[in-house]
Design a protein around this motif. Structure first.
Motif, PDB file in Angstrom:
ATOM      1  N   ALA A   1     -45.725 -37.454 -15.013  1.00  0.00           N
ATOM      2  CA  ALA A   1     -44.621 -37.306 -15.676  1.00  0.00           C
ATOM      3  C   ALA A   1     -44.212 -35.901 -16.491  1.00  0.00           C
ATOM      4  O   ALA A   1     -43.107 -35.485 -16.820  1.00  0.00           O
ATOM      5  N   GLU A   2     -45.426 -35.701 -17.053  1.00  0.00           N
ATOM      6  CA  GLU A   2     -45.248 -34.291 -17.948  1.00  0.00           C
ATOM      7  C   GLU A   2     -44.916 -33.147 -17.070  1.00  0.00           C
ATOM      8  O   GLU A   2     -44.198 -32.291 -17.352  1.00  0.00           O
ATOM      9  N   ASP A   3     -45.730 -32.968 -15.735  1.00  0.00           N
ATOM     10  CA  ASP A   3     -45.314 -31.900 -14.752  1.00  0.00           C
ATOM     11  C   ASP A   3     -43.923 -32.208 -14.388  1.00  0.00           C
ATOM     12  O   ASP A   3     -43.404 -30.976 -14.080  1.00  0.00           O
ATOM     13  N   ALA A   4     -43.401 -33.346 -13.926  1.00  0.00           N
ATOM     14  CA  ALA A   4     -42.086 -33.523 -13.635  1.00  0.00           C
ATOM     15  C   ALA A   4     -41.227 -32.969 -14.537  1.00  0.00           C
ATOM     16  O   ALA A   4     -40.138 -32.418 -14.296  1.00  0.00           O
ATOM     17  N   ALA A   5     -41.366 -33.183 -15.806  1.00  0.00           N
ATOM     18  CA  ALA A   5     -40.429 -32.969 -16.828  1.00  0.00           C
ATOM     19  C   ALA A   5     -40.351 -31.429 -17.147  1.00  0.00           C
ATOM     20  O   ALA A   5     -39.372 -30.762 -17.139  1.00  0.00           O
ATOM     21  N   ASP A   6     -41.467 -30.752 -16.849  1.00  0.00           N
ATOM     22  CA  ASP A   6     -41.570 -29.359 -17.118  1.00  0.00           C
ATOM     23  C   ASP A   6     -40.907 -28.592 -15.794  1.00  0.00           C
ATOM     24  O   ASP A   6     -40.041 -27.747 -15.945  1.00  0.00           O
ATOM     25  N   VAL A   7     -41.082 -29.060 -14.495  1.00  0.00           N
ATOM     26  CA  VAL A   7     -40.143 -28.666 -13.361  1.00  0.00           C
ATOM     27  C   VAL A   7     -38.913 -28.527 -13.678  1.00  0.00           C
ATOM     28  O   VAL A   7     -37.898 -27.867 -13.370  1.00  0.00           O
ATOM     29  N   SER A   8     -38.368 -29.988 -14.074  1.00  0.00           N
ATOM     30  CA  SER A   8     -36.952 -30.165 -14.370  1.00  0.00           C
ATOM     31  C   SER A   8     -36.474 -29.261 -15.481  1.00  0.00           C
ATOM     32  O   SER A   8     -35.347 -28.587 -15.290  1.00  0.00           O
ATOM     33  N   GLN A   9     -37.357 -29.053 -16.464  1.00  0.00           N
ATOM     34  CA  GLN A   9     -36.856 -28.045 -17.548  1.00  0.00           C
ATOM     35  C   GLN A   9     -36.685 -26.737 -16.988  1.00  0.00           C
ATOM     36  O   GLN A   9     -35.440 -25.849 -17.262  1.00  0.00           O
ATOM     37  N   ILE A  10     -37.645 -26.167 -16.033  1.00  0.00           N
ATOM     38  CA  ILE A  10     -37.533 -24.683 -15.616  1.00  0.00           C
ATOM     39  C   ILE A  10     -36.326 -24.536 -14.677  1.00  0.00           C
ATOM     40  O   ILE A  10     -35.511 -23.488 -14.891  1.00  0.00           O
ATOM     41  N   VAL A  11     -36.346 -25.449 -13.797  1.00  0.00           N
ATOM     42  CA  VAL A  11     -34.910 -25.465 -13.134  1.00  0.00           C
ATOM     43  C   VAL A  11     -33.514 -25.626 -13.761  1.00  0.00           C
ATOM     44  O   VAL A  11     -32.808 -24.672 -13.431  1.00  0.00           O
ATOM     45  N   SER A  12     -33.598 -26.334 -14.931  1.00  0.00           N
ATOM     46  CA  SER A  12     -32.445 -26.297 -15.611  1.00  0.00           C
ATOM     47  C   SER A  12     -32.132 -24.830 -16.308  1.00  0.00           C
ATOM     48  O   SER A  12     -30.996 -24.603 -16.354  1.00  0.00           O
ATOM     49  N   GLU A  13     -33.356 -24.319 -16.849  1.00  0.00           N
ATOM     50  CA  GLU A  13     -32.996 -22.877 -17.392  1.00  0.00           C
ATOM     51  C   GLU A  13     -32.729 -21.915 -16.194  1.00  0.00           C
ATOM     52  O   GLU A  13     -31.901 -20.882 -16.812  1.00  0.00           O
ATOM     53  N   LEU A  14     -33.324 -22.073 -14.875  1.00  0.00           N
ATOM     54  CA  LEU A  14     -32.922 -21.012 -14.045  1.00  0.00           C
ATOM     55  C   LEU A  14     -31.421 -21.430 -13.796  1.00  0.00           C
ATOM     56  O   LEU A  14     -30.444 -20.195 -13.825  1.00  0.00           O
ATOM     57  N   GLU A  15     -30.927 -22.502 -13.814  1.00  0.00           N
ATOM     58  CA  GLU A  15     -29.459 -22.699 -13.477  1.00  0.00           C
ATOM     59  C   GLU A  15     -28.607 -22.101 -14.903  1.00  0.00           C
ATOM     60  O   GLU A  15     -27.631 -21.470 -14.322  1.00  0.00           O
ATOM     61  N   GLU A  16     -29.085 -22.255 -15.957  1.00  0.00           N
ATOM     62  CA  GLU A  16     -28.237 -21.364 -17.118  1.00  0.00           C
ATOM     63  C   GLU A  16     -28.546 -20.025 -16.994  1.00  0.00           C
ATOM     64  O   GLU A  16     -27.433 -19.255 -17.300  1.00  0.00           O
TER      65      GLU A  16
END
Length: 209
Positions: A33-48
């Protein structure tokens, strides 16, 4: 200066994501769950940060070539053990890699895409003899691609091929291939392609080979 900082931030995020995915097993099938949240966060930052290819991703010189799937949150993909569904249908078979090859030839007026999944047999299996897979090292899905009205990468699977046989995808295989049939490229550069599926929360992360 701001532009330079943006470029540096974007490159750092790409490296951070790829390094994180090195630690994630089975393309996300057993991600914590921790790594999944980290991946999601990085992808969101890339989109931004904004995709270097912009909304005209289909015209980018970074798009054509071979891309290997590194991570996906698609439950359907993981249930099938891959894209073509072979690993779900036959317990003896594994498809641990997926390569997407994209061609674009504007002068010829066509856009081709193929998915290639090498087949491997679990240790001790004699399925290759009993199941007619002797000599088959990979399954290939030959497709065409286009751009949707909302900027999606639309993929149409035309045929599957393995061991010299060709057939049209149907039933479970057609449904399995559908998980990557209408995704939106939210980030594209010379090393990373991130696709968001229509189903909320489903993404696919590819790395350029």
């Amino acid at each position: 200066e701001g532009e330079e900082e943006g470029e540096g931030g974007e490159e750092d995020l790409v490296l951070e994501l790829l390094e994180l995915l090195d630690e994630v097993p089975e393309r996300g099938a057993r991600v914590s769950a921790e790594d999944a949240a980290d991946v999601s966060q990085i992808v969101s930052e890339l989109e931004e940060e904004g995709s270097p290819a912009g909304p005209d991703w289909h015209l980018s010189d970074d798009l054509p070539g071979a891309w290997q799937l590194r991570y996906t949150t698609s439950k359907a993909f993981h249930r099938n053990g891959g894209l073509t569904g072979y690993a779900a249908d036959f317990a003896a078979v594994e498809t641990p890699q997926l390569t997407m090859k994209i061609e674009r030839r504007a002068e010829a007026g066509y856009r081709l895409l193929s998915f290639v999944e090498p087949l491997s047999l679990r240790e001790g299996s004699i399925f290759s003899l009993l199941g007619g897979l002797a000599g088959v090292d990979a399954v290939t899905a030959d497709c065409s691609w286009s751009v949707g009205s909302a900027g999606q990468l639309l993929v149409r699977a035309d045929r599957l091929s393995a061991g010299g046989r060709n057939w049209e995808p149907a039933d479970k295989q057609a449904k399995a291939l559908r998980v990557l049939s209408a995704c939106t490229p939210v980030f594209l550069d010379d090393s990373l392609l991130v696709l968001r599926a229509q189903l909320e929360g489903v993404l696919f992360v590819f790395e350029k080979l």
